[in-house]
Design a protein around this motif. Sequence first.
Motif, PDB file in Angstrom:
ATOM      1  N   TRP A  98       0.836  -1.204   0.000  1.00 33.85           N
ATOM      2  CA  TRP A  98       0.000   0.000   0.000  1.00 33.85           C
ATOM      3  C   TRP A  98       0.871   1.255   0.000  1.00 33.85           C
ATOM      4  CZ3 TRP A  98      -0.833   3.785   3.875  1.00 33.85           C
ATOM      5  CH2 TRP A  98      -1.866   4.678   3.588  1.00 33.85           C
ATOM      6  N   LYS A 100       3.765   1.679  -1.368  1.00 42.69           N
ATOM      7  CA  LYS A 100       4.510   1.851  -2.606  1.00 42.69           C
ATOM      8  C   LYS A 100       3.629   2.221  -3.797  1.00 42.69           C
ATOM      9  CE  LYS A 100       8.188  -1.197  -1.187  1.00 42.69           C
ATOM     10  NZ  LYS A 100       8.859  -2.466  -1.368  1.00 42.69           N
ATOM     11  N   VAL A 101       2.309   2.137  -3.656  1.00 45.01           N
ATOM     12  CA  VAL A 101       1.407   2.470  -4.754  1.00 45.01           C
ATOM     13  C   VAL A 101       1.278   3.984  -4.848  1.00 45.01           C
ATOM     14  CG1 VAL A 101      -0.969   2.302  -5.577  1.00 45.01           C
ATOM     15  CG2 VAL A 101       0.140   0.319  -4.562  1.00 45.01           C
ATOM     16  N   GLU A 102       1.496   4.527  -6.050  1.00 42.92           N
ATOM     17  CA  GLU A 102       1.429   5.979  -6.238  1.00 42.92           C
ATOM     18  C   GLU A 102       0.165   6.418  -6.970  1.00 42.92           C
ATOM     19  OE1 GLU A 102       5.001   7.505  -7.913  1.00 42.92           O
ATOM     20  OE2 GLU A 102       6.262   6.414  -6.500  1.00 42.92           O
ATOM     21  N   TYR A 103      -0.494   5.526  -7.688  1.00 44.27           N
ATOM     22  CA  TYR A 103      -1.708   5.850  -8.426  1.00 44.27           C
ATOM     23  C   TYR A 103      -2.853   5.971  -7.423  1.00 44.27           C
ATOM     24  CZ  TYR A 103      -5.331   5.448 -12.011  1.00 44.27           C
ATOM     25  OH  TYR A 103      -6.413   5.669 -12.822  1.00 44.27           O
ATOM     26  N   ALA A 106      -5.910   3.440  -7.231  1.00 42.75           N
ATOM     27  CA  ALA A 106      -5.462   2.126  -6.766  1.00 42.75           C
ATOM     28  C   ALA A 106      -5.112   2.176  -5.284  1.00 42.75           C
ATOM     29  CB  ALA A 106      -4.264   1.665  -7.581  1.00 42.75           C
ATOM     30  N   ARG A 107      -4.499   3.250  -4.847  1.00 42.67           N
ATOM     31  CA  ARG A 107      -4.158   3.392  -3.430  1.00 42.67           C
ATOM     32  C   ARG A 107      -5.416   3.424  -2.567  1.00 42.67           C
ATOM     33  NH1 ARG A 107       0.828   5.736  -1.025  1.00 42.67           N
ATOM     34  NH2 ARG A 107       0.332   6.117   1.138  1.00 42.67           N
TER      35      ARG A 107
END
Length: 112
Positions: A98, A100-103, A106-107
């Motif tokens: 969670w 590491k997700v930048e979008y 999606a986060r």
Amino acid sequence: MAVIVFLFVLPMVSLLAAMLYWRETELMSRFPSAFTHGRTVDYGGIYLFGFLQWLKFCILVSIALFVASYANTNFYTIVVSFLVMLICQIQYVAHDIWSKVEYLPARTFFWF
């Protein structure tokens, strides 16, 4: 119940410490130059690890007893307790994914 778990964890940790002590002594006699500062195994850390394992098992037992208090079958208790343990064991993996997700959509999805 905590005493039973303690009687399980203590011999395991003591056996681990004894085996490490035996192996370290054997290595110290074979390679004395590698052990100029004395013993390298932290035996206090091993017993601290044993205490933390005991604590984890006690929490798992309390969750299993909580589930068993309202479960109709033994199978349900085993499955739910195993799933709770599995969730607790892999929680850090989900947190790393969670973070590491930048979008943003999606986060937000992974947050739920």
